[in-house]
Scaffold this motif. Structure first.
Motif, mmCIF file in Angstrom:
data_model
loop_
_atom_site.group_PDB
_atom_site.id
_atom_site.type_symbol
_atom_site.label_atom_id
_atom_site.label_comp_id
_atom_site.label_asym_id
_atom_site.label_seq_id
_atom_site.Cartn_x
_atom_site.Cartn_y
_atom_site.Cartn_z
ATOM 1 N N ASP A 181 -0.875 14.631 -8.515
ATOM 2 C CA ASP A 181 -0.118 14.414 -7.282
ATOM 3 C C ASP A 181 0.826 13.226 -7.404
ATOM 4 O O ASP A 181 1.935 13.233 -6.860
ATOM 5 N N THR A 182 0.398 12.191 -8.123
ATOM 6 C CA THR A 182 1.247 11.011 -8.301
ATOM 7 C C THR A 182 2.504 11.360 -9.080
ATOM 8 O O THR A 182 3.607 10.928 -8.728
ATOM 9 N N LEU A 183 2.366 12.149 -10.136
ATOM 10 C CA LEU A 183 3.524 12.512 -10.950
ATOM 11 C C LEU A 183 4.510 13.393 -10.193
ATOM 12 O O LEU A 183 5.694 13.449 -10.548
ATOM 13 N N LYS A 184 4.033 14.092 -9.156
ATOM 14 C CA LYS A 184 4.934 14.938 -8.360
ATOM 15 C C LYS A 184 5.677 14.157 -7.284
ATOM 16 O O LYS A 184 6.581 14.691 -6.646
ATOM 17 N N THR A 223 2.821 5.638 -4.658
ATOM 18 C CA THR A 223 2.336 6.492 -3.574
ATOM 19 C C THR A 223 1.270 5.752 -2.781
ATOM 20 O O THR A 223 0.567 4.895 -3.312
ATOM 21 N N ASN A 224 1.126 6.153 -1.522
ATOM 22 C CA ASN A 224 0.121 5.537 -0.651
ATOM 23 C C ASN A 224 -0.270 6.558 0.413
ATOM 24 O O ASN A 224 0.578 7.001 1.191
ATOM 25 N N ASN A 225 -1.549 6.961 0.440
ATOM 26 C CA ASN A 225 -2.032 7.906 1.441
ATOM 27 C C ASN A 225 -3.505 7.615 1.718
ATOM 28 O O ASN A 225 -4.024 6.574 1.312
ATOM 29 N N GLN A 226 -4.179 8.523 2.386
ATOM 30 C CA GLN A 226 -5.576 8.310 2.771
ATOM 31 C C GLN A 226 -6.543 9.278 2.093
ATOM 32 O O GLN A 226 -7.699 9.385 2.489
ATOM 33 N N TRP A 285 -4.566 2.695 -9.992
ATOM 34 C CA TRP A 285 -5.053 3.505 -8.867
ATOM 35 C C TRP A 285 -6.197 2.780 -8.188
ATOM 36 O O TRP A 285 -7.181 2.400 -8.832
ATOM 37 N N ILE A 286 -6.072 2.586 -6.882
ATOM 38 C CA ILE A 286 -7.138 1.945 -6.113
ATOM 39 C C ILE A 286 -7.387 2.741 -4.843
ATOM 40 O O ILE A 286 -6.437 3.183 -4.173
#
Length: 200
Positions: free
Chosen positions: A174-177, A159-162, A95-96
């Protein structure tokens, strides 16, 4: 066994500040057959400089000065059924997050100049939150000298968001979903001794 490392770094000159990173590894051998280890890595980089936009404006290359937080959690386990048969588990979450603190553009002489117009009106437009979660479960059987059967299960999420202000637990949930890819593969390697076959 417990291993712990701590490193710190100082930035000098124009981007003055201090960063650090830590690594913690816990390893436990339950018995001759089963071993489990967990590694946690964290890195704080307050002055990370990287190219941000080079396609919106062909004549200008934009850079971003950002604060990076990077977490990596790895769980590894191995169970040995017998000398020629084992089961291995590798689970990793990376996670970054990047929070932009300044925008710059690259001049022809290589100098970076602060951008005060277009990008300054959208300070959070390029913040990012990137996650990768993988599970690899590998069963290996050496059924003859040089010959192996390997059965592999893989799970992958990206995943990739802001949303850079999430807590670790909320972000992981949220990542697991998110949509994921699951696959199973079987590989068989059989060793033929050509010289032995030729004699026969």
């Amino acid at each position: 066994a417990i291993d712990f490392n701590f490193n710190t770094s100082n930035f000098i000159g124009r981007f003055e500040g201090q960063g650090y990173n830590t690594t913690l590894t816990l390893r436990y051998r339950f018995n001759d057959k089963f071993t489990l280890s967990y590694t946690n890595r964290f890195n704080y980089d307050p002055f990370n400089l990287g190219a941000m936009d080079w396609y919106s404006f062909p004549d200008t290359i934009y850079y971003g000065l950002r604060i990076l937080h990077t977490w990596e959690n790895i769980l590894t386990g191995k169970y040995i059924f017998k000398p020629d048969m084992s089961l291995t588990l590798n689970m990793r979450h990376y996670w970054i997050t990047g929070d932009y603190r300044e925008y710059l553009y690259l001049e022809n002489d290589g100098e970076l100049v602060e951008e005060t117009q277009y990008y300054s009106t959208n300070p959070d437009g390029y913040d990012f939150n990137y996650n990768v979660f993988n599970i690899d479960l590998v069963y290996t059987w050496q059924f003859a000298p040089g010959s192996f059967m390997t059965l592999v299960y893989k799970n992958a999420i990206e995943t990739n968001n802001q949303e850079t202000q999430l807590t670790f637990s909320d972000n992981f949930h949220d990542t697991l979903k998110a949509p994921q890819t699951n696959s199973i593969s079987l590989k068989l390697i059989y060793y033929f001794d050509f010289l032995y076959l030729r004699k026969k």
